[in-house]
Design a protein around this motif. Structure first.
Motif, PDB file in Angstrom:
ATOM      1  N   THR A 119       0.813  -1.228   0.000  1.00 23.13           N
ATOM      2  CA  THR A 119       0.000   0.000   0.000  1.00 23.13           C
ATOM      3  C   THR A 119       0.838   1.267   0.000  1.00 23.13           C
ATOM      4  O   THR A 119       0.321   2.341  -0.300  1.00 23.13           O
ATOM      5  CB  THR A 119      -0.914   0.004   1.235  1.00 23.13           C
ATOM      6  OG1 THR A 119      -0.101  -0.086   2.429  1.00 23.13           O
ATOM      7  CG2 THR A 119      -1.867  -1.182   1.197  1.00 23.13           C
ATOM      8  N   TYR A 120       2.120   1.160   0.369  1.00 25.25           N
ATOM      9  CA  TYR A 120       2.951   2.365   0.476  1.00 25.25           C
ATOM     10  C   TYR A 120       3.238   2.917  -0.913  1.00 25.25           C
ATOM     11  O   TYR A 120       3.710   2.213  -1.800  1.00 25.25           O
ATOM     12  CB  TYR A 120       4.257   2.029   1.192  1.00 25.25           C
ATOM     13  CG  TYR A 120       5.191   3.209   1.375  1.00 25.25           C
ATOM     14  CD1 TYR A 120       4.995   4.122   2.398  1.00 25.25           C
ATOM     15  CD2 TYR A 120       6.260   3.403   0.503  1.00 25.25           C
ATOM     16  CE1 TYR A 120       5.850   5.197   2.565  1.00 25.25           C
ATOM     17  CE2 TYR A 120       7.115   4.478   0.655  1.00 25.25           C
ATOM     18  CZ  TYR A 120       6.903   5.374   1.691  1.00 25.25           C
ATOM     19  OH  TYR A 120       7.753   6.439   1.840  1.00 25.25           O
ATOM     20  N   GLU A 121       2.955   4.195  -1.101  1.00 22.06           N
ATOM     21  CA  GLU A 121       3.186   4.829  -2.406  1.00 22.06           C
ATOM     22  C   GLU A 121       3.694   6.254  -2.188  1.00 22.06           C
ATOM     23  O   GLU A 121       3.111   7.021  -1.415  1.00 22.06           O
ATOM     24  CB  GLU A 121       1.904   4.872  -3.241  1.00 22.06           C
ATOM     25  CG  GLU A 121       1.408   3.505  -3.697  1.00 22.06           C
ATOM     26  CD  GLU A 121       0.163   3.613  -4.567  1.00 22.06           C
ATOM     27  OE1 GLU A 121      -0.256   4.767  -4.808  1.00 22.06           O
ATOM     28  OE2 GLU A 121      -0.365   2.575  -4.988  1.00 22.06           O
ATOM     29  N   ASP A 122       4.757   6.602  -2.834  1.00 21.82           N
ATOM     30  CA  ASP A 122       5.237   7.983  -2.925  1.00 21.82           C
ATOM     31  C   ASP A 122       6.228   8.058  -4.079  1.00 21.82           C
ATOM     32  O   ASP A 122       6.392   7.104  -4.841  1.00 21.82           O
ATOM     33  CB  ASP A 122       5.852   8.463  -1.605  1.00 21.82           C
ATOM     34  CG  ASP A 122       7.092   7.654  -1.218  1.00 21.82           C
ATOM     35  OD1 ASP A 122       7.568   6.858  -2.039  1.00 21.82           O
ATOM     36  OD2 ASP A 122       7.567   7.835  -0.074  1.00 21.82           O
ATOM     37  N   ASP A 123       6.882   9.194  -4.218  1.00 20.52           N
ATOM     38  CA  ASP A 123       7.800   9.400  -5.350  1.00 20.52           C
ATOM     39  C   ASP A 123       9.235   9.028  -5.014  1.00 20.52           C
ATOM     40  O   ASP A 123      10.140   9.262  -5.824  1.00 20.52           O
ATOM     41  CB  ASP A 123       7.750  10.870  -5.799  1.00 20.52           C
ATOM     42  CG  ASP A 123       6.377  11.241  -6.346  1.00 20.52           C
ATOM     43  OD1 ASP A 123       5.692  10.333  -6.867  1.00 20.52           O
ATOM     44  OD2 ASP A 123       5.997  12.431  -6.243  1.00 20.52           O
ATOM     45  N   SER A 124       9.478   8.468  -3.840  1.00 18.36           N
ATOM     46  CA  SER A 124      10.836   8.107  -3.453  1.00 18.36           C
ATOM     47  C   SER A 124      11.259   6.799  -4.116  1.00 18.36           C
ATOM     48  O   SER A 124      10.464   6.117  -4.773  1.00 18.36           O
ATOM     49  CB  SER A 124      10.924   7.966  -1.923  1.00 18.36           C
ATOM     50  OG  SER A 124      10.129   6.873  -1.493  1.00 18.36           O
ATOM     51  N   GLU A 125      12.544   6.452  -3.907  1.00 15.08           N
ATOM     52  CA  GLU A 125      13.048   5.191  -4.439  1.00 15.08           C
ATOM     53  C   GLU A 125      12.326   4.003  -3.814  1.00 15.08           C
ATOM     54  O   GLU A 125      12.042   3.014  -4.477  1.00 15.08           O
ATOM     55  CB  GLU A 125      14.555   5.094  -4.167  1.00 15.08           C
ATOM     56  CG  GLU A 125      15.409   6.093  -4.933  1.00 15.08           C
ATOM     57  CD  GLU A 125      15.370   5.836  -6.436  1.00 15.08           C
ATOM     58  OE1 GLU A 125      15.190   4.669  -6.829  1.00 15.08           O
ATOM     59  OE2 GLU A 125      15.520   6.801  -7.203  1.00 15.08           O
ATOM     60  N   LEU A 126      12.014   4.128  -2.521  1.00 14.97           N
ATOM     61  CA  LEU A 126      11.306   3.043  -1.833  1.00 14.97           C
ATOM     62  C   LEU A 126       9.901   2.869  -2.394  1.00 14.97           C
ATOM     63  O   LEU A 126       9.414   1.743  -2.572  1.00 14.97           O
ATOM     64  CB  LEU A 126      11.255   3.323  -0.338  1.00 14.97           C
ATOM     65  CG  LEU A 126      10.797   2.177   0.567  1.00 14.97           C
ATOM     66  CD1 LEU A 126      11.681   0.954   0.356  1.00 14.97           C
ATOM     67  CD2 LEU A 126      10.818   2.607   2.018  1.00 14.97           C
ATOM     68  N   GLY A 127       9.241   3.979  -2.693  1.00 17.36           N
ATOM     69  CA  GLY A 127       7.918   3.890  -3.313  1.00 17.36           C
ATOM     70  C   GLY A 127       7.984   3.252  -4.682  1.00 17.36           C
ATOM     71  O   GLY A 127       7.091   2.487  -5.075  1.00 17.36           O
TER      72      GLY A 127
END
Length: 409
Positions: A119-127
């Motif tokens: 479910t984790y979403e963002d613009d980072s490398e981890l996302g």
């Protein structure tokens, strides 16, 4: 009053008197307390020291100030350190939360649960990693759904160790399906070869006799001196076409003919060298093609020498005919991992992957007047010698045929 100072006081006193400048003592103690004294010499008009002014400072106040400062710094550092710990803990929790979710997702996939979604979403490398993970699980889910459907379609029964689960079990099922698919293809190919062989035998025997008669009469007509040059050229052309038809019939009979040859050890170096010598002139005169030979060491395979010559001759002639504007045919003999590799590489027109996959099937040929039977026979003969043929080709650059046989040294 008379003041009896300590050693530090009198030392600084004498220094101020002699050097005629202000002197500051280090911290010292006496009966009145802890002090720091500033001594300033007073001179007359002639420059002689007539008195020394001493100003005492209570050093205990400085110690108290230092203690207060140390306490204040300790409190400040404690507050700052606590703040840093809190911020670091918050940052680690924020970082570890998606990492923990990713680890849980990997564990779920390893157990065969491909419907897991992060479910984790963002613009980072981890996302971005989470997004790629979701794409991977979706593709895996589609793949193993297709595997299950294929398993049901092929009616495959699997008896695996129940301790296996997840991907390991799915991969085992996939290997069984691939093996059964390969066996079905081999069975279909064997049935097709058997049918073609029976058809070839019946058709070839029915056609060969009338063709022999026709060819005999054409040869008699060719000896007739009353015929014109045009008529003789027609007869010569018909005889050549009859010869070509007989060659095709011979190829068909090779499919139907059982392997009655006694297999012996074959010196591959001798076979290749003799064939290169035989075809060098033909290649040079046909399309200005040069044949290069890279074979020095003697290597042995088990089979029929005539059949090996037939295989090599078919593939080498195909390579020569594929180089319509000239080029180089390279023939090599190598040993790799206990197997004999015979490599035939041309610089001809090449083939697409689809064309390579269809090689060795009946009635498929890239030549204008080809039937595909010659290469089909070659594949069959190689299999009878417990070998295989690997083909690599690039359109416009050429093709490489590699014959791989067990080595017998």
């Amino acid at each position: 009053m008379i003041y009896y100072g300590g050693e530090e006081f009198y030392k600084s006193f004498k220094q101020a008197e002699q050097e005629k400048k202000n002197i500051v003592t280090s911290t010292y103690k006496d009966e009145f307390g802890t002090w720091i004294t500033v001594l300033s010499p007073i001179t007359n008009s002639s420059g002689k020291v007539v008195a020394i002014l001493g100003v005492d400072i209570d050093a205990s106040a400085i110690y108290i100030y230092q203690k207060r400062l140390i306490v204040a710094l300790a409190v400040a550092f404690t507050i700052l350190f606590t703040f840093i710990i809190v911020i670091q803990d918050w940052g680690l929790r924020r970082l570890m939360s998606p990492l923990g979710e990713l680890v849980e997702g990997i564990q779920a996939v390893s157990q065969g649960k491909f419907d897991v979604k992060l479910t984790y979403e963002d613009d980072s490398e981890l996302g971005n990693v989470h997004t790629r993970f979701n794409e991977m699980t979706e593709r895996l889910q589609q793949l193993f759904q297709q595997v299950s459907a294929t398993k049901e379609q092929l009616n495959v029964e699997t008896n695996f160790n129940h301790s296996k689960d997840g991907i390991a079990k799915a991969i085992d099922e996939l290997e069984v399906i691939m093996e059964k698919t390969r066996m079905q293809k081999e069975l279909q190919r064997a049935e097709k070869m058997n049918a073609i062989g029976q058809l070839a035998a019946s058709v070839a025997h029915e056609i060969r006799n009338p063709m022999t008669v026709v060819k005999g009469f054409l040869q008699l007509f060719q000896d007739n001196t009353k015929l014109s040059n045009t008529e003789l050229s027609y007869i010569h052309l018909m005889i050549n076409e009859m010869d070509r038809a007989e060659a095709i019939i011979h190829d068909y009979l090779s499919l139907a003919k059982p392997d009655v040859h006694q297999h012996r050890f074959i010196n591959c170096l001798e076979c290749i060298t003799s064939l290169v010598d035989l075809l060098s002139s033909y290649a040079l005169l046909t399309n200005n093609i040069l044949i290069e030979l890279d074979a020095k060491e003697e290597m042995y395979v088990r089979g029929s020498r005539n059949e090996l010559n037939q295989i090599l001759l078919n593939i080498m002639k195909n390579g020569i005919e594929a180089m319509r504007a000239g080029g180089t045919l390279r023939v090599g003999l190598y040993k790799r991992e206990g197997q004999v590799h015979i490599q035939i590489e041309d610089t001809g027109i090449g083939m697409t992957s689809e064309q390579v996959n269809r090689l060795g099937t009946a009635f498929y040929s890239l030549k204008e007047k080809g039937t595909g039977i010659g290469l089909m026979v070659s594949y069959q003969l190689v299999e009878q010698m417990n070998g295989r043929i690997e083909v690599e080709s690039i359109p416009g650059k050429g093709s490489t045929f590699t014959l791989i046989f067990p080595s017998y040294d």
